[in-house]
Design a protein around this motif. Structure first.
Motif, PDB file in Angstrom:
ATOM      1  N   TYR A  14      47.237  39.872  31.352  1.00 28.27           N
ATOM      2  CA  TYR A  14      48.399  40.905  30.941  1.00 28.27           C
ATOM      3  C   TYR A  14      49.577  40.273  30.291  1.00 28.27           C
ATOM      4  O   TYR A  14      50.755  40.847  30.575  1.00 28.27           O
ATOM      5  CB  TYR A  14      48.709  41.551  32.245  1.00 28.27           C
ATOM      6  N   GLU A  37      49.218  47.532  27.981  1.00 27.15           N
ATOM      7  CA  GLU A  37      48.640  46.869  29.383  1.00 27.15           C
ATOM      8  C   GLU A  37      49.587  46.106  30.066  1.00 27.15           C
ATOM      9  O   GLU A  37      49.761  45.947  31.315  1.00 27.15           O
ATOM     10  CB  GLU A  37      47.548  45.957  28.985  1.00 27.15           C
ATOM     11  N   TYR A  41      51.072  46.406  33.912  1.00 28.32           N
ATOM     12  CA  TYR A  41      50.803  45.539  35.098  1.00 28.32           C
ATOM     13  C   TYR A  41      52.420  44.857  35.598  1.00 28.32           C
ATOM     14  O   TYR A  41      52.507  44.987  36.657  1.00 28.32           O
ATOM     15  CB  TYR A  41      50.676  44.122  34.234  1.00 28.32           C
ATOM     16  N   PRO A 135      41.793  54.189  32.931  1.00 27.78           N
ATOM     17  CA  PRO A 135      41.169  53.384  33.655  1.00 27.78           C
ATOM     18  C   PRO A 135      41.556  52.046  33.387  1.00 27.78           C
ATOM     19  O   PRO A 135      41.853  51.008  34.520  1.00 27.78           O
ATOM     20  CB  PRO A 135      39.643  53.421  33.515  1.00 27.78           C
ATOM     21  N   ILE A 136      41.709  51.606  31.897  1.00 29.51           N
ATOM     22  CA  ILE A 136      42.030  50.094  31.809  1.00 29.51           C
ATOM     23  C   ILE A 136      43.555  49.858  32.353  1.00 29.51           C
ATOM     24  O   ILE A 136      43.852  48.854  32.889  1.00 29.51           O
ATOM     25  CB  ILE A 136      42.136  49.749  30.368  1.00 29.51           C
ATOM     26  N   LYS A 139      43.532  49.492  35.857  1.00 31.39           N
ATOM     27  CA  LYS A 139      43.327  48.059  36.160  1.00 31.39           C
ATOM     28  C   LYS A 139      44.515  47.071  36.145  1.00 31.39           C
ATOM     29  O   LYS A 139      44.827  46.251  37.156  1.00 31.39           O
ATOM     30  CB  LYS A 139      42.398  47.504  35.380  1.00 31.39           C
ATOM     31  N   LEU A 142      47.022  47.805  39.196  1.00 27.50           N
ATOM     32  CA  LEU A 142      46.299  47.261  40.239  1.00 27.50           C
ATOM     33  C   LEU A 142      46.684  45.981  40.492  1.00 27.50           C
ATOM     34  O   LEU A 142      47.044  45.319  41.474  1.00 27.50           O
ATOM     35  CB  LEU A 142      45.005  47.685  40.577  1.00 27.50           C
ATOM     36  N   ALA A 143      46.522  45.125  38.874  1.00 24.36           N
ATOM     37  CA  ALA A 143      46.631  43.745  39.135  1.00 24.36           C
ATOM     38  C   ALA A 143      48.285  43.579  39.529  1.00 24.36           C
ATOM     39  O   ALA A 143      48.325  42.353  40.343  1.00 24.36           O
ATOM     40  CB  ALA A 143      46.461  43.256  37.839  1.00 24.36           C
ATOM     41  N   LYS A 146      48.808  43.998  43.376  1.00 27.31           N
ATOM     42  CA  LYS A 146      48.134  43.128  44.357  1.00 27.31           C
ATOM     43  C   LYS A 146      48.822  41.828  44.275  1.00 27.31           C
ATOM     44  O   LYS A 146      48.776  41.249  45.259  1.00 27.31           O
ATOM     45  CB  LYS A 146      46.734  43.000  43.571  1.00 27.31           C
ATOM     46  N   ASP A 154      45.032  55.083  45.655  1.00 33.45           N
ATOM     47  CA  ASP A 154      44.512  55.495  44.583  1.00 33.45           C
ATOM     48  C   ASP A 154      44.057  56.962  44.636  1.00 33.45           C
ATOM     49  O   ASP A 154      43.140  57.523  45.063  1.00 33.45           O
ATOM     50  CB  ASP A 154      43.608  54.702  43.952  1.00 33.45           C
TER      51      ASP A 154
END
Ligand code: 16G
Ligand code: ZN
Length: 530
Positions: A14, A37, A41, A135-136, A139, A142-143, A146, A154
């Motif tokens: 990212y 993206e 992130y 969806p991408i 992701k 979420l990264a 996390k 979610d």
């Protein structure tokens, strides 16, 4: 703890791949999805910090609302379900634009400056719309979450107002409702049904409508409401997700183009509803016997709702201050009607929900709507308590008691957290049903002035600055004088220009008495900013 806490935060997947600057605007970050993206992130990281700072759950919505499919975006929902605090908009912008090499130090700087206790657990509630890119981007978010050990709820595919609702319910331990989608549907459906009682139709009101869901996530929510309300409201769904998102359909298209969306059958005098791609805006419309299109936009909804609340307050004998908040886009016809006929105080603020919401908080009951169909009603806690207690008051007459409990029920039908197309629609349906009105009766209350909006592409939209809730230009010097000169030639003329907060353009608004002149007025004013 701080310095080590942000170690290993840079994630090569990212990394920032382009030099373009991106800003957290009126509706969060919004642009072409393929350059988002790294921003997503980083917003995952920021949401964890915001949650720790507020010691509460924070929301993240992945959507570009009424924009076409190639765009996407993200906005943060603060702990009380409102838009992100203004001071954090700048923090979000800085974080989105920082070089990868400075990411760690900027996060450490934010947490020191905002005095964040990093040991506090964080929860981020995420929703997304139906875009193929969502969806991408999810992701990436979420990264980010996390990487800072945040907890995630979610919600999957949800409307923007549903996400706001779940954030509020989560942070108020369920006092506002159950923090689930099922909680959302059942709360609204139960009140809607109980107000309506056994009489499905009433007078000229027929419990049937056609709904254009802009091929967006709202279609999923509408299907659920069809199930919950099948005995009381017949909703025919169009643009249900099988076509292109927001393409020649949806609330924004219908409002700006003032025409029927694709696929809606032009059945005479049938109430039609358009919502936008994330279901936070709603407008009504119909076709008359001469095939003429009639729009009932956010101004119409605001006046219907304000008039209804005024009536309920007067009949119940409850003394609460009711007020209405609009923007410069509100049709002059609606503002005259509110001030001179309804005699409800009306305020004008700059475009963007956060401005309307803030102003509406000044009233006991604040109704706010943008003409584009984004709005809701909010209540002071003291007003809610007064409404609840009044309904229990034993010395009330029967008429007063009925009005009083209606007021209480209607309050429960409203999603106060943010403009919610579907909750607003259920409110409009409830009021029309109570009054026994069809869409023609509703439209009869006042006449809209013919109006027109234009977009002008310029090199730098920021050369235009405005004041007085965007109704007057400060710069370029003399522009306002020129606009005034043009406007003075038109009976009941009004026009303003402002830089868009969501696109690289200048917007021009014009209205006047004559429908054959309004285009000319708009074009004349637009020619001043080319
Ligand atoms: C955003 C705003 C909306 C406003 C619109 C104006 C929120 C949640 N949304 O969509 O309220 O009407 O921007 O766009 O605040 P513009 O600045 O491009 O005219
Ligand atoms: Zn929207």
């Amino acid at each position: 703890m701080e310095s080590s806490y942000f170690n290993n935060i840079v994630n090569s997947e990212y990394s920032r791949k382009n030099d373009g600057r991106i800003e957290y605007g009126t509706a969060g970050f919004r642009t072409k999805s393929d350059i988002l993206e790294h921003v997503l992130y980083r917003m995952g990281l920021l949401a964890v910090l915001r949650s720790k700072a507020k010691k509460a759950a924070i929301g993240l919505m992945i959507t570009a609302s009424h924009n076409l499919e190639p765009d996407n975006g993200i906005k943060l929902v603060d702990s009380a379900g409102e838009m992100l605090e203004v001071s954090w908009e700048m923090i979000a912008t800085n974080l989105a634009n920082v070089l990868d090499s400075d990411l760690t130090s900027m996060l450490a700087h934010i947490s020191t400056k905002e005095n964040i206790d990093l040991s506090i657990p964080a929860t981020v509630i995420i929703g997304r719309d139906t875009r193929k890119s969502s969806p991408i981007l999810l992701k990436a978010v979420l990264a980010g979450i996390k990487a800072l050990n945040g907890n995630v709820t979610d919600l999957g595919l949800v409307t923007t107002p549903q996400l706001h609702y779940v954030v509020v319910c989560t942070n108020t331990d369920g006092a506002y409702g159950n923090p689930t989608l099922q909680g959302y549907y059942s709360k609204l459906a139960a009140v809607f049904k109980s107000i309506r009682g056994t009489e499905i139709n009433n007078g000229k009101y027929i419990s049937r409508l056609q709904l254009d869901a802009a091929n967006g996530v709202g279609a999923i929510a509408v299907r659920e409401f069809q199930r919950y309300l099948k005995d009381v409201l017949d909703i025919k769904l169009f643009n249900d997700g099988s076509g292109d998102l927001n393409y020649m359909c949806g609330a924004d298209y219908v409002k700006v183009q003032q025409t029927l969306p694709l696929n809606i059958p032009s059945e005479k005098s049938v109430r039609c509803v358009s919502i936008d791609g994330d279901a936070d805006r709603v407008v009504y419309f119909y076709i008359d016997g001469n095939n003429k299109f009639h729009l009932l936009d956010g101004d119409r909804i605001a006046t219907l709702v304000a008039a209804y609340f005024k009536e309920l307050l007067e009949t119940s004998g409850l003394s609460l201050q009711l007020g209405l908040v609009q923007t410069a886009y509100a049709n002059g016809g609606s503002t005259d009607y509110i001030s001179n006929v309804l005699k409800v105080p009306v305020a004008c603020v700059p475009t963007g929900v956060k401005h309307l919401h803030k102003k509406a908080l000044e009233f006991d009951i604040g109704v706010y709507f943008e003409a584009n169909g984004h709005g809701t009603v909010i209540f002071k806690d003291t007003a809610k308590d007064a409404i609840k207690n009044h309904a229990k008051n034993e010395i009330l007459s029967t008429t007063q008691r009925v009005a009083s409990s209606k007021l209480k029920d209607v309050t429960d039908l409203i999603n106060e957290t943010v403009g919610d197309a579907l909750s607003d629609m259920l409110l409009v349906e409830t009021i029309l049903h109570t009054k026994g009105w069809d869409v023609i009766e509703w439209e009869r209350s006042y006449n809209d002035l013919p109006n027109r909006q234009l977009k002008v592409r310029v090199k730098d939209r920021n050369i235009i600055t405005t004041t007085n809730a965007e109704r007057h230009c400060l710069t370029p010097v003399c522009l306002q004088e020129e606009i005034d000169k043009i406007v003075s030639k038109y009976s009941r003329g009004r026009s303003f220009v402002r830089p868009s907060g969501t696109e690289d353009i200048i917007r021009v608004y014009a209205e006047c008495e004559s429908s054959s002149d309004v285009n000319r007025l708009a074009v004349e004013v637009a020619s001043l900013v080319y």
